[in-house]
Design a protein around this motif. Structure first.
Motif, short mmCIF file in Angstrom:
data_model
loop_
_atom_site.label_atom_id
_atom_site.label_comp_id
_atom_site.label_asym_id
_atom_site.label_seq_id
_atom_site.Cartn_x
_atom_site.Cartn_y
_atom_site.Cartn_z
N ILE A 111 56.72 11.27 53.79
CA ILE A 111 58.21 12.06 52.93
C ILE A 111 58.73 10.47 52.40
N PHE A 112 59.19 9.82 53.64
CA PHE A 112 59.46 8.28 52.98
C PHE A 112 59.42 7.55 51.45
N SER A 113 57.67 7.70 51.57
CA SER A 113 56.60 7.63 50.25
C SER A 113 57.05 8.36 49.58
N VAL A 114 57.48 8.91 49.19
CA VAL A 114 58.00 10.59 47.67
C VAL A 114 58.48 9.58 47.15
N GLY A 115 59.48 8.97 47.67
CA GLY A 115 60.29 8.56 47.40
C GLY A 115 60.28 7.00 46.72
N PHE A 116 59.50 6.24 47.88
CA PHE A 116 59.41 5.15 47.71
C PHE A 116 58.01 4.74 46.45
N ALA A 132 47.50 3.36 47.66
CA ALA A 132 47.13 2.13 48.82
C ALA A 132 48.58 2.51 49.73
N THR A 133 49.13 3.35 49.25
CA THR A 133 51.05 3.69 50.09
C THR A 133 50.07 4.92 50.89
N TYR A 134 49.93 6.04 50.28
CA TYR A 134 49.30 7.59 50.61
C TYR A 134 48.20 6.72 51.52
N ALA A 143 63.44 14.67 49.26
CA ALA A 143 62.84 13.69 49.96
C ALA A 143 63.09 12.09 50.36
N PRO A 144 63.84 11.54 49.86
CA PRO A 144 64.69 10.57 49.86
C PRO A 144 66.12 10.30 50.41
N ALA A 145 66.79 11.95 50.72
CA ALA A 145 67.71 11.96 51.65
C ALA A 145 67.27 12.34 53.32
N ILE A 146 66.07 12.98 53.18
CA ILE A 146 65.38 13.10 54.82
C ILE A 146 64.95 12.02 55.32
N SER A 147 64.85 11.68 54.62
CA SER A 147 63.93 9.21 54.42
C SER A 147 65.69 8.70 55.54
N MET A 148 66.34 9.12 54.39
CA MET A 148 67.34 8.65 54.86
C MET A 148 67.92 9.05 56.30
N VAL A 149 68.27 10.50 56.85
CA VAL A 149 68.05 10.97 57.73
C VAL A 149 68.23 10.69 58.74
N PHE A 150 66.30 10.67 58.59
CA PHE A 150 65.52 10.17 59.62
C PHE A 150 65.41 7.97 59.95
N LEU A 151 65.48 7.90 58.85
CA LEU A 151 65.80 6.88 58.95
C LEU A 151 67.09 6.11 59.94
N GLY A 152 68.18 6.48 58.83
CA GLY A 152 69.14 6.17 59.92
C GLY A 152 69.23 6.72 61.45
N ALA A 153 69.26 7.99 61.50
CA ALA A 153 68.88 8.35 63.19
C ALA A 153 68.34 7.47 64.15
N VAL A 154 66.84 6.97 63.78
CA VAL A 154 65.73 5.71 63.93
C VAL A 154 66.54 4.27 64.43
N THR A 155 67.23 4.36 63.22
CA THR A 155 68.20 2.75 63.51
C THR A 155 68.46 3.18 64.90
N TYR A 156 70.23 3.63 64.53
CA TYR A 156 70.73 4.17 65.98
C TYR A 156 70.50 3.98 67.06
N LEU A 157 68.94 4.97 67.12
CA LEU A 157 69.02 4.43 68.24
C LEU A 157 67.90 2.84 68.20
N ALA A 158 67.51 1.96 68.02
CA ALA A 158 67.09 1.25 67.52
C ALA A 158 68.85 0.09 68.44
N ILE A 159 70.01 0.30 67.60
CA ILE A 159 71.36 -0.49 67.98
C ILE A 159 71.30 -0.18 69.54
N MET A 160 70.77 1.60 70.22
CA MET A 160 71.41 1.59 71.37
C MET A 160 70.59 0.83 72.19
N ASN A 161 69.25 0.36 71.89
CA ASN A 161 68.26 0.24 73.21
C ASN A 161 68.06 -1.15 72.23
#
Length: 485
Positions: free
Chosen positions: A70-75, A244-246, A418-436
């Protein structure tokens, strides 16, 4: 007289600023796969995920694959809209402005620099153990192996990108074949033992360890985003880069899902997590030894060593191109933007990265810091930098297309959903990275504070530097983001 003397000197300068290459889809995909280091992931990281998630590990890879597709769609849509070389540097600049773009470029450069340095001590201790234990050779200090691998990858990165692509293609084919052999042996052995349970389960939000599992899993996919950095060195970039990306994201995802499932099939769905906890480091070797015997296990050990080499070469090529782009725009010393007349490569940037890795190896050796302490810190801090950058890029893509929709309506899925979904998902994983973060780098509280502060300082420093350039060097500021002036 003035016209005739200036004409011959002006043209070569303009030509010198362009990188050249002829990579096709296959070679570009292999360069990305080398970054992901499939054999190193299956042997090194996947047992950690099994320790966290057990039989849901394949499901975690499925979720990650879907989200990154999904991130790759906007990418991909952005790569067709922004023809400037420079990768994420150009994307963030176009979407969020030059200050944010320069901050993103600093995150990319130092993030890849750190990820690449992770491979140096990891390669050294792996080869050191293989020579001493398997070949019964002399015990050579790890730093000699480290300096040797830096010399090899720097030479290859110095040369034309096509040479690196061929080396990486051979290494990746051997890696993929080795893991496929392990998968087939695992499923074949497990077929008569269905009582163990060879299936897997999808994870739930309430699962313990899910956050850390997602964090480690996304690190296994990093590298696919670098397809855009090679824009000037591929054939027909508007077709080659999207394909190549997909292929890279889908291929890596399927590869990891099947490999994780093979682990579960061999160990047993209900025993996989405990087996990984008991023998995290040696899980792959012990499993391969039981399935295939010691000879093939030794072959896998050799391929693991070449896998780390391939990863390091891939990262060095990517980091060198970010350095080249920044130097071409005037944000770094101009000498880093030189192109080799024969190889058409960013040879000064490639050499500089090699020198930085050599200096770091010597400094840490003198300080008495062991390789086991180095590679989790380098890998974790570098992964966090690139993850933070991917979140910023997803925001930049969304903002860019929302702004453009005012005058040029485009498909909603590609440009907004697709960009909005990937932004929310990557934001959540970034938050997890900060917490851990402490678990990510395997360090103390002090190390966590230092490296996290440094990562955010990179982005903020890039923003402040861009504002300085806007005020004091407007001609340089105008070129930021590889924009033509």
């Amino acid at each position: 007289m003035v016209d005739t003397t200036e004409a011959p000197t002006q043209a070569p300068v303009a030509e010198e600023l362009r990188l050249r290459g002829s990579m096709g889809v296959g070679e570009l995909v292999m360069s990305v796969l080398a970054f992901a280091s499939p054999l190193t992931t299956v042997a090194g990281t996947m047992p950690v995920l099994l320790m966290f998630s057990g039989k849901t590990t394949p499901g975690i890879y499925i979720i990650m694959t879907v989200m990154l597709l999904i991130f790759s769609v906007g990418f991909v849509k952005m790569s067709r809209s922004i023809e400037n070389p420079g990768g994420f540097y150009s994307f963030v600049t176009t979407g969020l402005g030059k200050p944010a773009g320069l901050g993103g470029a600093f995150l990319a450069f130092f993030g890849y620099l750190f990820i690449g340095f992770f491979a140096v001590p990891f390669f050294a201790v792996t080869l050191q153990g293989f020579v001493a234990n398997t070949l019964h050779g002399p015990v050579v200090p790890w730093y000699w192996y480290a300096l040797a691998i830096i010399a090899v990858t720097t030479f290859l990165a110095y040369c034309r990108i096509d040479l690196s692509a061929k080396v990486l293609t051979v290494a990746m084919v051997l890696e993929v074949v080795s893991v496929v052999v392990f998968d087939v042996a695992s499923f074949s052995t497990s077929a008569g033992h269905t009582a163990q349970g060879i299936g897997f389960s999808m994870p739930w939000l309430t699962d313990a360890g899910l956050g850390l599992a997602l964090l480690f899993a996304i690190g296994n996919f990093l590298g696919f985003e670098a397809t855009v950095i090679f824009r000037d060195e591929v054939k027909d970039p508007d077709r080659t880069i999207p394909r190549a990306t997909y292929l890279a994201v889908g291929g890596i995802g399927v590869f990891y899902v099947v490999a994780a499932w093979a682990y579960v099939a061999f160990l047993g769905a209900d025993q996989a997590q405990e087996a990984a906890r008991t023998n995290t480091v040696g899980l792959f070797n012990s499993s391969a030894g039981q399935l295939l015997g010691t000879v093939l296990t030794d072959v896998f050990s050799v391929l693991l060593i070449t896998s780390v080499l391939a990863t390091m070469l891939s990262v060095q090529n990517i980091a060198a191109r970010y350095s080249f782009s920044l130097a071409t725009d005037g944000a770094l010393p101009k000498v880093l933007g030189r192109v080799h007349q024969h190889h058409r490569s960013p040879y000064i940037s490639a050499l500089t990265i090699g020198v930085l890795w050599v200096v770091a190896t010597i400094v840490f050796t003198v300080l008495g810091v062991g390789p086991e302490a180095l590679y989790p810190i380098a890998s974790g801090s570098g992964t966090f930098s690139v993850l933070l950058l991917m979140f910023i890029v997803s925001l930049a893509v969304l903002v860019y297309f929302l702004r453009r929709r005012r005058t040029k309506p485009e498909p909603l899925w590609n440009t907004v959903v697709a960009p909005a979904i990937s932004m929310v998902f990557l934001g959540a994983v970034t938050y997890l990275a900060i917490m851990n973060y402490s678990e990510l780098i395997g360090g103390s509280t002090l190390m966590t504070v230092i490296f996290m502060a440094f990562t955010f300082a990179l982005f903020i420093g890039g923003v402040l530097y861009a504002l300085y350039l806007r005020k004091n060097r407007p001609e340089t500021y105008a070129k930021l983001g590889r924009e033509k002036v």
